[in-house]
Design an enzyme around this catalytic site. Structure first.
Site, PDB file in Angstrom:
ATOM      1  N   TYR A 198      49.308  20.473  32.604  1.00 16.26           N
ATOM      2  CA  TYR A 198      48.000  19.925  32.976  1.00 16.26           C
ATOM      3  C   TYR A 198      47.199  20.958  33.769  1.00 16.26           C
ATOM      4  O   TYR A 198      45.993  21.101  33.582  1.00 16.26           O
ATOM      5  CB  TYR A 198      48.168  18.643  33.798  1.00 16.26           C
ATOM      6  CG  TYR A 198      46.851  17.928  34.026  1.00 16.26           C
ATOM      7  CD1 TYR A 198      46.419  16.940  33.155  1.00 16.26           C
ATOM      8  CD2 TYR A 198      46.021  18.275  35.103  1.00 16.26           C
ATOM      9  CE1 TYR A 198      45.205  16.304  33.335  1.00 16.26           C
ATOM     10  CE2 TYR A 198      44.802  17.643  35.293  1.00 16.26           C
ATOM     11  CZ  TYR A 198      44.388  16.655  34.411  1.00 16.26           C
ATOM     12  OH  TYR A 198      43.186  16.030  34.586  1.00 16.26           O
ATOM     13  N   PHE A 245      17.315  25.699  20.657  1.00 13.74           N
ATOM     14  CA  PHE A 245      18.397  25.220  19.817  1.00 13.74           C
ATOM     15  C   PHE A 245      18.585  23.742  20.149  1.00 13.74           C
ATOM     16  O   PHE A 245      18.430  23.337  21.300  1.00 13.74           O
ATOM     17  CB  PHE A 245      19.705  26.005  20.002  1.00 13.74           C
ATOM     18  CG  PHE A 245      20.748  25.488  19.051  1.00 13.74           C
ATOM     19  CD1 PHE A 245      20.628  25.728  17.693  1.00 13.74           C
ATOM     20  CD2 PHE A 245      21.787  24.686  19.492  1.00 13.74           C
ATOM     21  CE1 PHE A 245      21.539  25.181  16.794  1.00 13.74           C
ATOM     22  CE2 PHE A 245      22.698  24.144  18.600  1.00 13.74           C
ATOM     23  CZ  PHE A 245      22.578  24.391  17.247  1.00 13.74           C
ATOM     24  N   THR A 246      18.948  22.957  19.138  1.00 14.84           N
ATOM     25  CA  THR A 246      18.954  21.492  19.262  1.00 14.84           C
ATOM     26  C   THR A 246      19.699  20.989  20.510  1.00 14.84           C
ATOM     27  O   THR A 246      19.111  20.346  21.381  1.00 14.84           O
ATOM     28  CB  THR A 246      19.580  20.876  18.002  1.00 14.84           C
ATOM     29  OG1 THR A 246      20.861  21.472  17.787  1.00 14.84           O
ATOM     30  CG2 THR A 246      18.701  21.117  16.776  1.00 14.84           C
ATOM     31  N   ASP A 267      23.087  32.456  25.723  1.00 16.47           N
ATOM     32  CA  ASP A 267      23.869  31.672  24.765  1.00 16.47           C
ATOM     33  C   ASP A 267      24.578  32.704  23.887  1.00 16.47           C
ATOM     34  O   ASP A 267      23.970  33.313  23.002  1.00 16.47           O
ATOM     35  CB  ASP A 267      22.941  30.782  23.939  1.00 16.47           C
ATOM     36  CG  ASP A 267      23.705  29.925  22.935  1.00 16.47           C
ATOM     37  OD1 ASP A 267      24.855  30.280  22.612  1.00 16.47           O
ATOM     38  OD2 ASP A 267      23.146  28.922  22.468  1.00 16.47           O
ATOM     39  N   LYS A 273      32.141  29.553  16.659  1.00 15.69           N
ATOM     40  CA  LYS A 273      31.450  30.485  15.750  1.00 15.69           C
ATOM     41  C   LYS A 273      32.139  31.852  15.815  1.00 15.69           C
ATOM     42  O   LYS A 273      33.196  32.039  15.231  1.00 15.69           O
ATOM     43  CB  LYS A 273      29.967  30.592  16.128  1.00 15.69           C
ATOM     44  CG  LYS A 273      29.130  29.407  15.652  1.00 15.69           C
ATOM     45  CD  LYS A 273      29.245  28.211  16.510  1.00 15.69           C
ATOM     46  CE  LYS A 273      28.188  27.168  16.251  1.00 15.69           C
ATOM     47  NZ  LYS A 273      28.340  25.995  17.108  1.00 15.69           N
ATOM     48  N   ARG A 323      17.029  22.493   8.611  1.00 14.00           N
ATOM     49  CA  ARG A 323      16.627  23.047   9.901  1.00 14.00           C
ATOM     50  C   ARG A 323      15.101  23.109   9.892  1.00 14.00           C
ATOM     51  O   ARG A 323      14.497  24.152   9.749  1.00 14.00           O
ATOM     52  CB  ARG A 323      17.220  24.445  10.134  1.00 14.00           C
ATOM     53  CG  ARG A 323      18.718  24.483  10.274  1.00 14.00           C
ATOM     54  CD  ARG A 323      19.276  24.264  11.670  1.00 14.00           C
ATOM     55  NE  ARG A 323      19.449  22.909  12.101  1.00 14.00           N
ATOM     56  CZ  ARG A 323      20.323  22.510  13.033  1.00 14.00           C
ATOM     57  NH1 ARG A 323      21.146  23.359  13.588  1.00 14.00           N
ATOM     58  NH2 ARG A 323      20.385  21.262  13.426  1.00 14.00           N
ATOM     59  N   PHE A 352      18.955  14.583  13.492  1.00 13.99           N
ATOM     60  CA  PHE A 352      19.351  15.169  12.207  1.00 13.99           C
ATOM     61  C   PHE A 352      20.787  14.853  11.822  1.00 13.99           C
ATOM     62  O   PHE A 352      21.137  14.834  10.651  1.00 13.99           O
ATOM     63  CB  PHE A 352      19.134  16.700  12.217  1.00 13.99           C
ATOM     64  CG  PHE A 352      19.889  17.400  13.310  1.00 13.99           C
ATOM     65  CD1 PHE A 352      19.361  17.483  14.587  1.00 13.99           C
ATOM     66  CD2 PHE A 352      21.120  17.974  13.067  1.00 13.99           C
ATOM     67  CE1 PHE A 352      20.065  18.128  15.605  1.00 13.99           C
ATOM     68  CE2 PHE A 352      21.830  18.618  14.067  1.00 13.99           C
ATOM     69  CZ  PHE A 352      21.299  18.682  15.353  1.00 13.99           C
TER      70      PHE A 352
HETATM   71  C1  LIG Z   1      23.128  28.838  19.086  1.00 12.88           C
HETATM   72  C2  LIG Z   1      23.998  27.660  19.394  1.00 12.88           C
HETATM   73  N1  LIG Z   1      24.144  27.279  20.664  1.00 12.88           N
HETATM   74  C3  LIG Z   1      24.923  26.230  20.990  1.00 12.88           C
HETATM   75  C4  LIG Z   1      25.575  25.484  20.029  1.00 12.88           C
HETATM   76  C5  LIG Z   1      26.368  24.266  20.430  1.00 12.88           C
HETATM   77  O1  LIG Z   1      27.723  24.464  20.290  1.00 12.88           O
HETATM   78  P1  LIG Z   1      28.751  23.323  19.856  1.00 12.88           P
HETATM   79  O2  LIG Z   1      28.410  22.885  18.479  1.00 12.88           O
HETATM   80  O3  LIG Z   1      30.077  24.004  19.959  1.00 12.88           O
HETATM   81  O4  LIG Z   1      28.639  22.196  20.836  1.00 12.88           O
HETATM   82  C6  LIG Z   1      25.469  25.867  18.691  1.00 12.88           C
HETATM   83  C7  LIG Z   1      26.176  25.099  17.651  1.00 12.88           C
HETATM   84  O5  LIG Z   1      25.793  24.902  16.545  1.00 12.88           O
HETATM   85  C8  LIG Z   1      24.644  26.983  18.366  1.00 12.88           C
HETATM   86  O6  LIG Z   1      24.477  27.381  17.091  1.00 12.88           O
END
Ligand SMILES: Cc1ncc(COP(=O)(O)O)c(C=O)c1O
Length: 470
Positions: free
Chosen positions: A85, A137-138, A228, A271, A395, A462
């Site tokens: 843990y 980014f979303t 990021d 990624k 997108r 989406f």
């Molecule tokens: C540029 C970017 N930032 C952050 C994220 C968020 O990461 P996660 O999907 O691991 O939560 C993504 C995921 O698609 C991304 O492409």
């Protein structure tokens, strides 16, 4: 030889061919269901590729997130998972890999990228502060907004133009950033949110010169700069190939030089880092780290596992080291380029230059007869699936969501369908099949009608929105 001999891929471009720096030792069978089955599956999924069952998909280009093939070494590493843990040895291996390759001092593991986005947003944003970034980014923007931040897009104008050939379309426009600082005051800016590469712009990179200039400007005003780092390894490849003075430098050195300009980073390790799950947040400020490692306990898990199993952290530590190998990054980005060059050659509208992780089809130019309210990019994703079971992702207007104040759709200039290439998963033959399917959809473009939105959830619509044919 005949007068027009068949040519290898390299010969077609007047160079020697490259090949993936691995061989395949285990396979996962694929199956393509018939056209009637695909029609049924798509209607049941509300014309949203996120709602398809994976078993109904032939070539899955929905995302490069968590879809990589792990190496034999990563799998072997998973067997050394220390599932304690607290204080798992795999955490310390992960910490060492991040310190070595990304250069940050303090590390907080999280279950994936958005876990890290949540923590940094909660700790670093005061309600009403601005968060300038190089395009949204979303999940990143949503977490910033949920923490009370106001996102401001300060990316260069070329990023919004799918036909601009500028090599670093991920760059921050220093004039826009300076104007925001001037207008709102440095104290009202939470931090600058810099992503490399920029997913929503088409996987476009940020130059080293740009991050250095942003660093200089933010330092002058005492504003923090957070990265990021999700696809920063791919960003480093573009710097190596395109920016003066970097051709002889290894990716690993470029990655460190870039990260060294920033105060910290969050990461979706699903990624670049070649794992199926995992993320982290890493910073240099000891005080902030104390806050973050306290908060991670509330939302993710203890600060030495952050929602992950020990074995996941081990696979990530090994994946990080593999991800910065020059031959790996080259073959990964070149595979994406191969697909993009084929489509460009056939005059199919895509975002140029070709980015690092995906080909983005320009749905506005694909379907000039459709208005943005008829969801051209969503429509194109549906058509590609119907043609031969290829799964892509919208997108455009659907991903952009609604303005939290007015409730209206955000209407992004870019209306794109993303063909995202998982790492180490598909072959060149798969890319050929994909290219031919896109061509078939293009040849059928005049007969294609749009879609009608019939359901949308409150957050990140989406993922779960549903559509019908009008
Ligand atoms: C540029 C970017 N930032 C952050 C994220 C968020 O990461 P996660 O999907 O691991 O939560 C993504 C995921 O698609 C991304 O492409």
């Amino acid at each position: 030889m005949s007068e027009h001999p068949l040519q290898t891929m390299g010969q077609q471009s007047g160079r020697r061919s490259w090949a993936e720096p691995w061989k395949i030792k285990m396979v996962e069978p694929l199956r393509m269901i018939d056209r009637a089955g695909r029609e049924r599956a798509l209607a049941e999924a509300g014309f949203n590729t996120f709602l398809l069952k994976s078993d109904d998909v032939y070539i899955d280009l929905l995302t490069d997130s968590g879809t990589s093939a792990m190496s034999d070494r990563q799998w072997a590493g998973m067997m050394t998972g220390d599932e304690a843990y607290a204080g798992s040895r795999n955490y310390y291996n992960l910490e060492a890999a991040i310190r070595k390759h990304y250069g940050y001092r303090y590390v907080v593991p999280t279950h994936q990228g958005r876990g890290a986005e949540h923590l940094i947003s909660q700790v670093a944003i005061r309600r009403g502060q601005y968060v300038p970034g190089n395009m949204y980014f979303t999940t990143t923007r949503l977490h910033q907004e949920l923490a009370g931040g106001i996102f401001v897009d300060v990316i260069v104008d070329e990023a919004h133009d799918p036909q601009s050939q500028a090599p670093f379309k991920g760059n921050i426009d220093l004039g826009k950033l300076e104007a925001l600082i001037e207008r709102e005051g440095a104290a009202n800016i939470a931090y600058v949110s810099l992503a490399g590469t920029v997913n929503m712009a088409g996987g476009q990179p940020v130059s080293m010169a740009n991050v250095k200039a942003v660093r200089a400007l933010t330092a002058q005003h005492g504003i923090r700069l957070y990265l990021d780092a999700t696809r920063m390894v791919e960003n480093a490849f573009f710097i190596q190939q395109q920016e003066d003075g970097y051709l002889d430098q290894p990716i690993a050195a470029i990655l460190r030089e870039f990260c060294d300009q920033t105060d910290g980073a969050w990461m979706s390790a699903k990624k670049d880092s070649l794992v199926n799950i995992g993320g982290w947040l890493a910073i240099n400020d000891a005080g902030l780290f104390e806050e973050l490692r306290n908060l991670v306990v509330v939302y993710e898990g203890l600060h030495t596992y952050g929602g992950l199993a020990g074995r996941d952290m081990e696979a990530m530590a090994i994946g990080i080291a593999e991800s910065v190998q020059d031959d790996h990054v080259r073959s990964r980005v070149e595979q994406v380029r191969y697909l993009g060059e084929l489509l460009s050659e056939w005059q199919i509208p895509i975002v140029r230059p070709i980015g690092g992780h995906a080909i983005f089809l320009d749905a506005r130019r694909f379907y000039p007869q459709l208005s943005q309210d008829q969801f051209p990019a969503q429509t194109l994703a549906a058509e590609l699936y119907l043609d031969c079971g290829i799964r892509s992702m919208e997108r455009g207007i659907v991903s952009a969501g609604r303005d939290p104040k007015t409730g209206d759709h955000h209407r992004p200039k870019l209306e794109l369908t993303r063909l995202t290439i998982p790492r180490r998963v598909y072959t060149q033959a798969h890319m050929d099949v994909v290219a031919e399917s896109v061509l078939a959809a293009y040849q059928n473009r005049d007969r294609t009608r749009g879609l009608k939105l019939v359901y949308e959830p409150k957050y990140l619509r989406f993922f779960q929105a549903r559509f019908e044919r009008p």
